[in-house]
Design a protein around this motif. Sequence first.
Motif, PDB file in Angstrom:
ATOM      1  N   VAL A  95       0.852  -1.184   0.000  1.00 19.66           N
ATOM      2  CA  VAL A  95       0.000   0.000   0.000  1.00 19.66           C
ATOM      3  C   VAL A  95       0.893   1.241   0.000  1.00 19.66           C
ATOM      4  CG1 VAL A  95      -1.815   1.295   1.196  1.00 19.66           C
ATOM      5  CG2 VAL A  95      -1.835  -1.219   1.259  1.00 19.66           C
ATOM      6  N   HIS A  97       0.764   5.180   0.408  1.00 16.97           N
ATOM      7  CA  HIS A  97      -0.238   5.998   1.081  1.00 16.97           C
ATOM      8  C   HIS A  97       0.346   7.308   1.593  1.00 16.97           C
ATOM      9  CE1 HIS A  97       1.252   4.779   5.143  1.00 16.97           C
ATOM     10  NE2 HIS A  97       1.527   3.633   4.527  1.00 16.97           N
ATOM     11  N   THR A 107       5.899   0.831   8.511  1.00 17.57           N
ATOM     12  CA  THR A 107       5.735   1.834   7.463  1.00 17.57           C
ATOM     13  C   THR A 107       7.086   2.427   7.099  1.00 17.57           C
ATOM     14  OG1 THR A 107       3.499   2.369   8.183  1.00 17.57           O
ATOM     15  CG2 THR A 107       4.639   4.033   6.873  1.00 17.57           C
ATOM     16  N   MET A 126      -7.870   0.572   6.935  1.00 19.95           N
ATOM     17  CA  MET A 126      -8.626   1.125   5.818  1.00 19.95           C
ATOM     18  C   MET A 126     -10.070   0.627   5.834  1.00 19.95           C
ATOM     19  SD  MET A 126      -5.577   0.842   2.960  1.00 19.95           S
ATOM     20  CE  MET A 126      -6.625   1.025   1.521  1.00 19.95           C
ATOM     21  N   ALA A 135      -4.576   6.469  -0.531  1.00 17.29           N
ATOM     22  CA  ALA A 135      -3.901   5.175  -0.595  1.00 17.29           C
ATOM     23  C   ALA A 135      -4.165   4.505  -1.931  1.00 17.29           C
ATOM     24  CB  ALA A 135      -4.379   4.262   0.534  1.00 17.29           C
TER      25      ALA A 135
END
Length: 198
Positions: A95, A97, A107, A126, A135
């Motif tokens: 993902v 984002h 992340t 989400m 995203a």
Amino acid sequence: MAASETTDTLEGQFLIAMPSMADSRFEHSVIYLCSHSDQGAMGLVVNQIARHLSLEELLVQLDIVNDDSAIRLPARVRDMNVHKGGPVEVERGFVLHSDDFTLNQSTLTIDNGICLTATLEILRAMATGTGPSNAMLALGYAGWAPGQLENEIVSNGWLTAPADPDILFDPDSESKWHRALASLGIDPAMLFSDAGHA
């Protein structure tokens, strides 16, 4: 510092396929480069839709939601496309984002407020409406061995451009290639050597 230690990174940039791209998997593709160093490069194709799978179906397959709760997914999640991120590890999800959502130790902050997370936790967030404001989900990625991407760029396979989040997160994937070229001031018709066949 030796020249080998001063590799200019293209991390956080768009790679835009030239019309002469020989590899049909990347024809008219726009790739967001997540990493680039003297060890190689990794990126996600951001303009090829996986038409065989919706995000809602994927969330059900992953047991994040069930068929009954899928109807209550936030509209922006329910309507989100799943992208074909590249030919490597096509069963793995990534993902890209906005940085208004991060997960500790999961992340990766890339550049210009754009992050990458590849865990189920972001999909769960989400699904409940607590994830990032922008995203896009991709299955698989594109990868290059050390020096391979640089050789492809020198051989006119790719153009590079600053990544525009408005293009990256736009649900209209069909226009991303043209818009990425336009961000460089390039009319795609001018890139075709055989006028009339654009």
